[in-house]
Scaffold this motif. Structure first.
Motif, PDB file in Angstrom:
ATOM      1  N   ALA A 122       0.793  -1.062   0.003  1.00  0.00           N
ATOM      2  CA  ALA A 122       0.077  -0.057  -0.094  1.00  0.00           C
ATOM      3  C   ALA A 122       0.866   1.299  -0.044  1.00  0.00           C
ATOM      4  O   ALA A 122       0.501   2.289  -0.634  1.00  0.00           O
ATOM      5  CB  ALA A 122      -0.867   0.061   0.974  1.00  0.00           C
ATOM      6  N   ALA A 123       1.935   1.195   0.679  1.00  0.00           N
ATOM      7  CA  ALA A 123       2.858   2.367   0.774  1.00  0.00           C
ATOM      8  C   ALA A 123       3.481   2.552  -0.594  1.00  0.00           C
ATOM      9  O   ALA A 123       3.787   3.782  -1.159  1.00  0.00           O
ATOM     10  CB  ALA A 123       3.799   2.076   1.900  1.00  0.00           C
ATOM     11  N   GLU A 124       3.855   1.351  -1.263  1.00  0.00           N
ATOM     12  CA  GLU A 124       4.552   1.277  -2.288  1.00  0.00           C
ATOM     13  C   GLU A 124       3.770   1.888  -3.497  1.00  0.00           C
ATOM     14  O   GLU A 124       3.842   2.954  -4.155  1.00  0.00           O
ATOM     15  CB  GLU A 124       4.927   0.135  -2.816  1.00  0.00           C
ATOM     16  CG  GLU A 124       6.216  -0.452  -2.529  1.00  0.00           C
ATOM     17  CD  GLU A 124       6.624  -1.925  -3.138  1.00  0.00           C
ATOM     18  OE1 GLU A 124       6.823  -1.692  -4.072  1.00  0.00           O
ATOM     19  OE2 GLU A 124       6.669  -3.020  -2.587  1.00  0.00           O
ATOM     20  N   ARG A 125       2.150   1.755  -3.538  1.00  0.00           N
ATOM     21  CA  ARG A 125       1.437   2.262  -4.485  1.00  0.00           C
ATOM     22  C   ARG A 125       1.194   3.764  -4.332  1.00  0.00           C
ATOM     23  O   ARG A 125       1.141   4.469  -5.218  1.00  0.00           O
ATOM     24  CB  ARG A 125       0.110   1.562  -4.259  1.00  0.00           C
ATOM     25  CG  ARG A 125      -1.061   1.959  -5.323  1.00  0.00           C
ATOM     26  CD  ARG A 125      -2.253   1.362  -4.926  1.00  0.00           C
ATOM     27  NE  ARG A 125      -2.303  -0.211  -5.402  1.00  0.00           N
ATOM     28  CZ  ARG A 125      -1.978  -0.921  -4.484  1.00  0.00           C
ATOM     29  NH1 ARG A 125      -2.371  -0.816  -3.344  1.00  0.00           N
ATOM     30  NH2 ARG A 125      -2.145  -2.272  -4.899  1.00  0.00           N
ATOM     31  N   GLU A 126       1.085   4.173  -2.889  1.00  0.00           N
ATOM     32  CA  GLU A 126       0.837   5.467  -2.969  1.00  0.00           C
ATOM     33  C   GLU A 126       1.985   6.438  -3.055  1.00  0.00           C
ATOM     34  O   GLU A 126       1.726   7.627  -3.794  1.00  0.00           O
ATOM     35  CB  GLU A 126       0.729   5.896  -1.204  1.00  0.00           C
ATOM     36  CG  GLU A 126       0.150   7.362  -0.813  1.00  0.00           C
ATOM     37  CD  GLU A 126      -1.093   7.822  -1.642  1.00  0.00           C
ATOM     38  OE1 GLU A 126      -0.983   8.960  -1.960  1.00  0.00           O
ATOM     39  OE2 GLU A 126      -2.143   6.732  -1.908  1.00  0.00           O
ATOM     40  N   GLU A 127       3.273   5.737  -3.060  1.00  0.00           N
ATOM     41  CA  GLU A 127       4.609   6.672  -3.353  1.00  0.00           C
ATOM     42  C   GLU A 127       4.585   6.858  -4.844  1.00  0.00           C
ATOM     43  O   GLU A 127       5.030   7.877  -5.420  1.00  0.00           O
ATOM     44  CB  GLU A 127       5.689   5.981  -2.821  1.00  0.00           C
ATOM     45  CG  GLU A 127       6.957   6.618  -3.310  1.00  0.00           C
ATOM     46  CD  GLU A 127       7.185   8.124  -2.513  1.00  0.00           C
ATOM     47  OE1 GLU A 127       8.154   8.881  -3.018  1.00  0.00           O
ATOM     48  OE2 GLU A 127       6.262   8.528  -1.799  1.00  0.00           O
ATOM     49  N   ARG A 177       2.139   6.595  -7.137  1.00  0.00           N
ATOM     50  CA  ARG A 177       1.055   7.753  -7.325  1.00  0.00           C
ATOM     51  C   ARG A 177       1.178   9.175  -7.404  1.00  0.00           C
ATOM     52  O   ARG A 177       1.307   9.956  -8.124  1.00  0.00           O
ATOM     53  CB  ARG A 177      -0.238   7.224  -6.739  1.00  0.00           C
ATOM     54  CG  ARG A 177      -0.864   6.045  -7.305  1.00  0.00           C
ATOM     55  CD  ARG A 177      -2.102   5.719  -6.340  1.00  0.00           C
ATOM     56  NE  ARG A 177      -3.017   4.649  -7.062  1.00  0.00           N
ATOM     57  CZ  ARG A 177      -3.999   4.079  -6.279  1.00  0.00           C
ATOM     58  NH1 ARG A 177      -4.132   4.673  -5.096  1.00  0.00           N
ATOM     59  NH2 ARG A 177      -4.424   3.125  -6.970  1.00  0.00           N
ATOM     60  N   ARG A 178       2.390   9.240  -6.121  1.00  0.00           N
ATOM     61  CA  ARG A 178       2.737  10.525  -5.727  1.00  0.00           C
ATOM     62  C   ARG A 178       3.780  11.025  -6.883  1.00  0.00           C
ATOM     63  O   ARG A 178       3.860  12.228  -7.403  1.00  0.00           O
ATOM     64  CB  ARG A 178       3.337  10.627  -4.532  1.00  0.00           C
ATOM     65  CG  ARG A 178       3.938  12.213  -3.913  1.00  0.00           C
ATOM     66  CD  ARG A 178       4.523  12.037  -2.560  1.00  0.00           C
ATOM     67  NE  ARG A 178       6.094  11.382  -3.058  1.00  0.00           N
ATOM     68  CZ  ARG A 178       6.995  12.014  -3.555  1.00  0.00           C
ATOM     69  NH1 ARG A 178       6.896  13.432  -3.777  1.00  0.00           N
ATOM     70  NH2 ARG A 178       8.188  11.399  -3.671  1.00  0.00           N
ATOM     71  N   ARG A 231       2.110  11.859 -10.103  1.00  0.00           N
ATOM     72  CA  ARG A 231       1.355  13.148 -10.023  1.00  0.00           C
ATOM     73  C   ARG A 231       2.427  14.244 -10.043  1.00  0.00           C
ATOM     74  O   ARG A 231       2.122  15.193 -10.595  1.00  0.00           O
ATOM     75  CB  ARG A 231       0.514  13.390  -8.494  1.00  0.00           C
ATOM     76  CG  ARG A 231      -0.508  12.486  -8.477  1.00  0.00           C
ATOM     77  CD  ARG A 231      -1.517  12.932  -7.403  1.00  0.00           C
ATOM     78  NE  ARG A 231      -0.713  12.839  -6.396  1.00  0.00           N
ATOM     79  CZ  ARG A 231      -1.086  11.871  -5.471  1.00  0.00           C
ATOM     80  NH1 ARG A 231      -1.656  10.800  -5.850  1.00  0.00           N
ATOM     81  NH2 ARG A 231      -0.321  11.847  -4.232  1.00  0.00           N
ATOM     82  N   LEU A 235       2.598   0.026 -10.951  1.00  0.00           N
ATOM     83  CA  LEU A 235       1.567  -0.342 -10.222  1.00  0.00           C
ATOM     84  C   LEU A 235       0.814  -1.514 -10.375  1.00  0.00           C
ATOM     85  O   LEU A 235       0.048  -2.077  -9.423  1.00  0.00           O
ATOM     86  CB  LEU A 235       0.389   0.731 -10.548  1.00  0.00           C
ATOM     87  CG  LEU A 235       0.873   2.110  -9.905  1.00  0.00           C
ATOM     88  CD1 LEU A 235      -0.226   3.363 -10.396  1.00  0.00           C
ATOM     89  CD2 LEU A 235       0.552   2.123  -8.383  1.00  0.00           C
TER      90      LEU A 235
END
Length: 545
Positions: A510-515, A517-518, A521, A534
């Protein structure tokens, strides 16, 4: 254009029904039926339900998927009680309810009464699953209900077909009926098995020679149930049984198939596509069912106008009498079947008692659904001599009303009855799972060792290959060691360790995915690279979740 707009509206109703069911805590099928009725009241027009087209569009894929995914060990373990419910109970219901209808409604000929009883005999496991969502049905009981429904559709529709033939011609020949039933069943099953086997063999041969196209493989799996259904119908056999047999055959060919028969990507994407098909088709069935209800119910006065009891309230008496008779007949048969089959022990000692609550759950779980309505609509308008079919409108009205009442009754009663219900204990399969993991890890160790030696042969830096292989093999050796302890406490600790590892890995993913995406962006990662990374995380998450 109107058909396209109507289809999109129906699909929108299916999408909306899920959140509405969760908010209102009403069973999903009832919400979908209500939405279908609402669509008709707003638009003023309903889908013209052609039973043959309805059967062709919805039944083959859903029955195929049920046959494909239902656990075969559970199906074969309880095969005796399933066959008793799918065959014996249908015939018992046709005879018992048929004579009751004939006695209760003088205007309904015996053959038409038998036809109505036959089409009311099949159960709808889709509705039961949705109704029991808040109080889940024990797995073994659900597997019995699913297995029953896979077979009793064909039995009920076959009995209805024989009754309609008797009503049209005025004659019934027992030997001809038995022969016809045998042909429908045997040829239907054979058609499903043969079509699926040929399709899988051809697909595997093409994949081995020219590679596998994921999209084509998924499309073939979607077309297979229709091919089996149409092949059986062309031979005047049961297309429903053909679709079920095709699904069961698919599961066996997938399990026992040749190497390279389906890529991992094919299986992952195919599962997603079939989940979508199942969700949409299940929902559309009940929405369309709801669309038919206003027109059927609006003809209540017409239904009783020409009968010996012209008061409309008599229709309610008939409906509740039918629902009560179906429940009683099913209760008697289930109680007898469970006593004789499900709880029979081979070992010494008295067999467990059959509880009344378990029998009541099995009885109430016999919910009627869209197959009943579509089947009764296939009753012809006229007899063989051209005269109108007696009591046809009455039969359609009663079938539709029984569907609604049985759904409501199960919605109210099943969750309460299911609380604390006891069944023979389900095997956990933990030991088999450990043995499977050990065997798979051992095979992986041998394959990695052989592959590393083959890759290192003749290369300038063979130690590199051995080091990489050693790092990978450590993981497999840990898996074997964690599951080869003789002490049960050590095994439990290993399973707890697996659960902790799974939770931590999911947190890390979950942390990998959020990073990622950041970074996407912020334009640090380009879109294509971010999508690729992803997807790798999504596949890893599927493994651990």
């Amino acid at each position: 254009m109107h058909l396209i707009e109507t289809t999109l509206l129906l699909l929108l109703a299916v999408v909306v029904s899920g959140p509405l069911a969760r908010v209102t805590r009403i069973a999903l099928p009832l919400v979908q039926i209500a939405l279908g009725a609402g669509i008709v009241l707003v638009t003023g027009s309903a889908v013209e339900l052609e039973p043959d087209i309805f059967f062709l569009l919805f039944l083959p894929p859903l029955l195929f998927l049920d046959g494909w995914r239902i656990p075969k060990e559970d199906l074969f373990r309880d095969k005796a009680v399933i066959l008793e419910l799918a065959l014996g109970l249908v015939i018992f219901t046709v005879i018992g309810l048929g004579f009751l209808l004939w006695w209760m409604i003088p205007e309904m000929p015996l053959a038409v009464a038998f036809a109505l009883a036959a089409i009311l005999s099949p159960t709808d496991p889709i509705a039961v699953q949705a109704i029991a969502a808040r109080a889940p049905i024990p797995k073994r009981l659900m597997h019995i209900l699913e297995g029953e429904s896979l077979l009793n559709d064909a039995t009920g529709l076959t009995c209805m077909r024989l009754a309609i033939a008797a009503a049209s011609t005025g004659a019934f020949v027992l030997t001809q009926a038995v022969t016809s039933f045998a042909w429908l069943a045997i040829v239907g099953v054979a058609s499903g098995v043969l079509v699926t086997w040929c399709v899988n063999k051809a697909k595997a041969w093409v994949s081995r020679r020219w590679g596998e196209d994921v999209g084509a493989q998924i499309l073939i799996s979607l077309l297979t149930p229709f091919a089996a259904y149409l092949a059986a119908e062309e031979l005047h056999a049961s297309g429903i049984l053909a679709a079920v047999a095709a699904g069961i055959t698919m599961s066996f060919t997938e399990r026992d198939g040749a190497k390279g028969q389906a890529l991992a990507m094919t299986r992952v994407r195919r599962a997603g596509v079939w989940d979508t098909v199942q969700f949409a088709a299940n929902g559309l069935i009940f929405v369309i069912l709801g669309e038919q209800m206003p027109s059927i119910m609006s003809r209540a006065a017409e239904v009783v106008a020409d009968t010996s009891r012209p008061e409309v309230w008599w229709l309610a008496v008939y409906v509740f009498a039918i629902v009560g008779a179906l429940a009683v007949l099913r209760f008697v048969w289930v109680w007898t079947s469970l006593r004789l089959t499900l709880f029979r022990k081979r070992q010494k000692g008295p067999p467990p008692k059959v509880g009344l609550r378990l029998t009541a759950v099995m009885s109430l779980a016999g919910v009627r659904g869209a197959i009943t309505l579509a089947g009764i609509l296939t009753v012809p308008f006229t007899l063989a001599d051209g005269t109108p079919m007696p009591a046809r409108t009455m039969a359609i009205f009663l079938a539709a009303s029984v569907i609604i009442v049985s759904l409501v009754l199960a919605t109210v009663a099943l969750p309460r009855l299911l609380k604390g219900i006891e069944l023979p204990p389900e095997p956990t399969h933990e030991r088999e799972e450990d043995q499977g993991r050990i065997a798979a890890a051992s095979a992986a160790l041998r394959a990695i060792e052989d592959a590393s030696h083959a890759m290192a042969e003749g290369k300038p830096n063979p130690d590199l290959y051995n080091d990489v292989a050693s790092r990978i093999m450590v993981l497999y050796r840990e898996r074997i060691e964690s599951r080869t302890h003789t002490d049960e406490d050590d095994v439990d600790a290993a399973r707890l360790s697996d659960a902790v590892e799974r939770h931590l890995r999911l947190a890390g993913l979950a942390a990998e995915r959020e990073e990622l995406r950041r970074l996407a962006r912020s334009r640090i990662l380009d879109e294509e690279t971010a999508r690729k990374l992803l997807r790798e995380i999504d596949l890893q998450e599927l493994r651990y979740s």
